[in-house]
Design an enzyme around this catalytic site. Sequence first.
Site, PDB file in Angstrom:
ATOM      1  N   TYR A 141       0.825  -1.215   0.000  1.00 16.41           N
ATOM      2  CA  TYR A 141       0.000   0.000   0.000  1.00 16.41           C
ATOM      3  C   TYR A 141       0.859   1.266   0.000  1.00 16.41           C
ATOM      4  O   TYR A 141       0.446   2.291  -0.512  1.00 16.41           O
ATOM      5  CB  TYR A 141      -0.897   0.042   1.244  1.00 16.41           C
ATOM      6  CG  TYR A 141      -2.209  -0.682   1.121  1.00 16.41           C
ATOM      7  CD1 TYR A 141      -2.276  -2.016   0.772  1.00 16.41           C
ATOM      8  CD2 TYR A 141      -3.404  -0.009   1.387  1.00 16.41           C
ATOM      9  CE1 TYR A 141      -3.487  -2.674   0.690  1.00 16.41           C
ATOM     10  CE2 TYR A 141      -4.621  -0.664   1.313  1.00 16.41           C
ATOM     11  CZ  TYR A 141      -4.654  -1.993   0.962  1.00 16.41           C
ATOM     12  OH  TYR A 141      -5.860  -2.635   0.885  1.00 16.41           O
ATOM     13  N   LYS A 186       3.214 -15.269   2.256  1.00 19.48           N
ATOM     14  CA  LYS A 186       3.399 -15.968   0.974  1.00 19.48           C
ATOM     15  C   LYS A 186       4.901 -16.226   0.842  1.00 19.48           C
ATOM     16  O   LYS A 186       5.569 -15.772  -0.101  1.00 19.48           O
ATOM     17  CB  LYS A 186       2.847 -15.087  -0.168  1.00 19.48           C
ATOM     18  CG  LYS A 186       2.807 -15.762  -1.520  1.00 19.48           C
ATOM     19  CD  LYS A 186       1.727 -16.827  -1.662  1.00 19.48           C
ATOM     20  CE  LYS A 186       1.840 -17.535  -3.002  1.00 19.48           C
ATOM     21  NZ  LYS A 186       0.936 -18.695  -3.112  1.00 19.48           N
ATOM     22  N   ASP A 219      -2.914 -18.182   0.339  1.00 22.43           N
ATOM     23  CA  ASP A 219      -3.915 -18.851  -0.509  1.00 22.43           C
ATOM     24  C   ASP A 219      -4.601 -19.979   0.259  1.00 22.43           C
ATOM     25  O   ASP A 219      -5.830 -20.135   0.206  1.00 22.43           O
ATOM     26  CB  ASP A 219      -3.296 -19.340  -1.833  1.00 22.43           C
ATOM     27  CG  ASP A 219      -1.985 -20.084  -1.661  1.00 22.43           C
ATOM     28  OD1 ASP A 219      -1.435 -20.112  -0.539  1.00 22.43           O
ATOM     29  OD2 ASP A 219      -1.503 -20.662  -2.661  1.00 22.43           O
ATOM     30  N   ASP A 243      -6.375  -7.107   4.221  1.00 24.63           N
ATOM     31  CA  ASP A 243      -7.513  -6.456   3.564  1.00 24.63           C
ATOM     32  C   ASP A 243      -8.390  -7.500   2.891  1.00 24.63           C
ATOM     33  O   ASP A 243      -9.609  -7.527   3.065  1.00 24.63           O
ATOM     34  CB  ASP A 243      -6.984  -5.448   2.528  1.00 24.63           C
ATOM     35  CG  ASP A 243      -8.112  -4.782   1.771  1.00 24.63           C
ATOM     36  OD1 ASP A 243      -9.088  -4.359   2.421  1.00 24.63           O
ATOM     37  OD2 ASP A 243      -8.018  -4.676   0.530  1.00 24.63           O
ATOM     38  N   ASP A 247     -12.404  -9.186   4.202  1.00 25.96           N
ATOM     39  CA  ASP A 247     -13.653  -9.182   3.417  1.00 25.96           C
ATOM     40  C   ASP A 247     -14.193 -10.603   3.322  1.00 25.96           C
ATOM     41  O   ASP A 247     -15.389 -10.838   3.455  1.00 25.96           O
ATOM     42  CB  ASP A 247     -13.415  -8.638   1.990  1.00 25.96           C
ATOM     43  CG  ASP A 247     -13.688  -7.141   1.886  1.00 25.96           C
ATOM     44  OD1 ASP A 247     -13.504  -6.435   2.903  1.00 25.96           O
ATOM     45  OD2 ASP A 247     -14.070  -6.663   0.801  1.00 25.96           O
TER      46      ASP A 247
HETATM   47  C1  IPM Z   1     -10.405  -1.314   4.183  1.00 21.11           C
HETATM   48  C2  IPM Z   1     -10.659  -0.702   2.823  1.00 21.11           C
HETATM   49  C3  IPM Z   1      -9.515   0.239   2.483  1.00 21.11           C
HETATM   50  C4  IPM Z   1      -8.219  -0.559   2.488  1.00 21.11           C
HETATM   51  C5  IPM Z   1      -9.690   1.001   1.160  1.00 21.11           C
HETATM   52  C6  IPM Z   1     -10.974   1.806   1.149  1.00 21.11           C
HETATM   53  C7  IPM Z   1      -8.505   1.884   0.854  1.00 21.11           C
HETATM   54  O1  IPM Z   1     -10.806  -1.698   1.871  1.00 21.11           O
HETATM   55  O2  IPM Z   1     -10.331  -0.557   5.173  1.00 21.11           O
HETATM   56  O3  IPM Z   1     -10.336  -2.533   4.285  1.00 21.11           O
HETATM   57  O4  IPM Z   1      -7.887  -1.202   1.482  1.00 21.11           O
HETATM   58  O5  IPM Z   1      -7.548  -0.550   3.516  1.00 21.11           O
HETATM   59 MG    MG Z   2     -10.899  -3.640   2.689  1.00 21.63          MG
END
Ligand code: IPM
Ligand code: MG
Length: 357
Positions: A141, A186, A219, A243, A247
Amino acid sequence: MRASILVLAGDGIGPEVTAEGTRVLRAVGMVFGHDFILRDALLGGCAIDQYGTALPPETLAAARGSDAILLGAVGGPKWDDPSAEVRPEQGLLGIRRELGLYANLRPVTIHPRLVGASPLRPEVLAGVDLLVVRELIGGIYFGEKKREPERASDLCVYTGDEIRRVVRRAAELARKRRKKLTSVDKANVLESSRLWRRITEHVVRQEYPDLQLEHVLVDACAMYLARRPSSFDVIVTENMFGDILTDEASVLAGSMGLLPSASLGDGPRGLYEPIHGSAPDIAGRGIANPYATILSVAMLLRHSLGLEKEALAVETAVATAIDRGVLTADVAAPGQGVSTAQAGQMVVDILKERGKA
Ligand code: IPM
Ligand code: MG
């Protein structure tokens, strides 16, 4: 106690969910006798509109002058031009980095009533209680970026110190839980991951010998999260893997709208935000799930203000509201969803009932 809290509502559904978060903060202040001073500032797309930058110096100064920060979400189609120099996400990444918030805590638990909201089978979900600690201000990042018409690159760099501090934070948390730490990398491909694994191994063996440590490739971890999520306790991993995996992990809980997060550095000041985004598709309709933001308020009370009893009261109030079937559309039966404000009000009412008892 007195505490000053900065609210960065942001874009999309951000203002709708933070409105409920601040309502809950005020209710906690009333019931438990605290003086919370709430201030607002702009971050993300709304800040670009007003100041031409996603993280205005005023906002950063206000953040530095606060005990804690509650954030909604940033971003939206209005600012989505891929060639634009300024983007809402710069505000989020910038404030995390400027405040040195290297450890992002994302707990995942499942409310029994919401087992059906996940596409996974109930027996897979039984006993899930995990915490992802995501490194937040390093890695790909923040490495050097280059863009040419036919070539682009993002550099992934980690230093030993960056790895040590987040691994120590995760290990401390694992010690207070079930004492199992899974480090995700990884290392079969990436040099930065080989360093991550070597340092993690050393820190945990030397300083936390009481913990059970395992190393899992990212993975495989993605697969295990869907196959046997209850086998995890604390997962520690680098920025981008964290990240992506969080999700995925939100699917276990049934909705992104249920997962809170805390971003912490070395001091008590932290940034608290739901893990979901600005959801432009439902923005302005008053139907977003405020529970992730309200649960982020609980984390704020716990980690920045040291108010454990109050944090538990908020968490219990959200669980009770869910028990009572007060659910927004993302987790309710079709056509049965309550509004964002109704869900927030229920949490406030439960806190006040408790206050009177
Ligand atoms: C998160 C989001 C952010 C990230 C984005 C919006 C930049 O996906 O907080 O998980 O990737 O950190
Ligand atoms: Mg995110």
